[in-house]
Design a protein around this motif. Structure first.
Motif, PDB file in Angstrom:
ATOM      1  N   VAL A  34       0.839  -1.208   0.000  1.00  0.00           N
ATOM      2  CA  VAL A  34       0.000   0.000   0.000  1.00  0.00           C
ATOM      3  C   VAL A  34       0.869   1.252   0.000  1.00  0.00           C
ATOM      4  O   VAL A  34       0.662   2.173  -0.787  1.00  0.00           O
ATOM      5  N   ILE A  56       1.138   4.073  -2.996  1.00  0.00           N
ATOM      6  CA  ILE A  56       0.787   5.474  -2.732  1.00  0.00           C
ATOM      7  C   ILE A  56       1.966   6.387  -3.039  1.00  0.00           C
ATOM      8  O   ILE A  56       1.807   7.442  -3.660  1.00  0.00           O
ATOM      9  N   ALA A 102      -6.080  12.642  -1.667  1.00  0.00           N
ATOM     10  CA  ALA A 102      -6.595  11.273  -1.496  1.00  0.00           C
ATOM     11  C   ALA A 102      -5.463  10.302  -1.178  1.00  0.00           C
ATOM     12  O   ALA A 102      -5.584   9.462  -0.285  1.00  0.00           O
ATOM     13  N   ALA A 103      -4.345  10.409  -1.892  1.00  0.00           N
ATOM     14  CA  ALA A 103      -3.216   9.504  -1.648  1.00  0.00           C
ATOM     15  C   ALA A 103      -2.605   9.762  -0.276  1.00  0.00           C
ATOM     16  O   ALA A 103      -2.229   8.829   0.436  1.00  0.00           O
ATOM     17  N   GLU A 137      -4.848   8.214   2.336  1.00  0.00           N
ATOM     18  CA  GLU A 137      -4.687   6.756   2.335  1.00  0.00           C
ATOM     19  C   GLU A 137      -3.389   6.359   3.037  1.00  0.00           C
ATOM     20  O   GLU A 137      -3.363   5.445   3.859  1.00  0.00           O
ATOM     21  N   LEU A 138      -2.307   7.058   2.736  1.00  0.00           N
ATOM     22  CA  LEU A 138      -1.015   6.771   3.362  1.00  0.00           C
ATOM     23  C   LEU A 138      -1.071   7.018   4.867  1.00  0.00           C
ATOM     24  O   LEU A 138      -0.583   6.213   5.657  1.00  0.00           O
ATOM     25  N   ASN A 172      -3.456   6.673   6.812  1.00  0.00           N
ATOM     26  CA  ASN A 172      -4.280   5.676   7.492  1.00  0.00           C
ATOM     27  C   ASN A 172      -3.659   4.281   7.553  1.00  0.00           C
ATOM     28  O   ASN A 172      -4.245   3.378   8.141  1.00  0.00           O
ATOM     29  N   VAL A 173      -2.484   4.098   6.960  1.00  0.00           N
ATOM     30  CA  VAL A 173      -1.799   2.808   7.036  1.00  0.00           C
ATOM     31  C   VAL A 173      -1.283   2.609   8.464  1.00  0.00           C
ATOM     32  O   VAL A 173      -0.636   3.481   9.033  1.00  0.00           O
ATOM     33  N   ARG A 204      -1.385   4.345  13.343  1.00  0.00           N
ATOM     34  CA  ARG A 204      -1.479   4.835  11.964  1.00  0.00           C
ATOM     35  C   ARG A 204      -0.362   5.850  11.703  1.00  0.00           C
ATOM     36  O   ARG A 204       0.015   6.626  12.581  1.00  0.00           O
TER      37      ARG A 204
END
Length: 126
Positions: free
Chosen positions: A10, A14, A26-27, A30-31, A33-34, A88
Motif C-alpha cells: 500500500v 501510494i 486522497a493519496a 490513504e497513506l 491511514n496505514v 497509523r
C-alpha cells in the motif's frame, strides 16, 4: 500483514502516485491511514511523542524511528523488543518530534525504505 492488507504494498503504491502529484490529498489520506507496528523500548535511546515512546536507531548517519509492517519483520530486526503499538502513520506524523528524525519502514528487510523528517511531516500529515 496487518488487517488483511500488506502495508508495504500500500505504501509503495501510494508513494508512486505521489511521485507524479505530491499534493494528492486522497493519496496522502490513504497513506496516513496505514497502520504500522511501533516498537516500545524497554531501554536505550528514546524519544517520546505524547504517550508513545519511540525506539531510535541510526540510518545513514541520521536518527530514525523504526516501524514495521509485520511481527515477523519486527522480530527479525529488533529481537529484544517484547512490546509494540499498532499506530497509523498519520498519528505518528502529527506528533513527530522537532529536528531531523526520519522514519524507517521495515528496516533490515528487502522492502525497507526511509522517509526523511521533512517527508514525514509533508506526506503523512493531512
Amino acid at each position: 500483514m496487518i488487517g488483511g492488507v500488506h502495508p508495504v504494498a500500500v505504501i509503495a503504491h501510494i508513494l508512486r502516485g505521489l511521485a507524479s502529484d505530491s499534493w494528492s490529498i486522497a493519496a496522502r489520506i490513504e497513506l496516513a491511514n496505514v497502520a504500522v507496528l511501533v516498537p516500545v523500548p524497554t531501554g536505550g535511546e528514546r524519544d517520546g511523542l505524547g504517550s508513545l515512546t519511540f525506539w531510535l536507531t541510526w540510518h545513514g548517519g541520521s536518527p530514525v524511528v523504526p516501524v514495521f509492517t509485520s511481527e515477523e519483520h519486527l522480530g527479525r530486526e529488533l529481537p529484544s523488543v517484547v512490546d509494540y503499538r499498532l499506530v497509523r502513520l498519520g498519528i505518528l506524523a502529527r506528533n513527530w518530534p522537532e529536528g531531523d528524525v526520519g522514519l524507517a519502514i521495515d528496516p533490515g528487510s528487502p522492502t525497507s525504505f526511509t522517509l526523511s523528517a521533512r517527508e514525514v511531516r509533508t506526506l503523512l500529515t493531512v
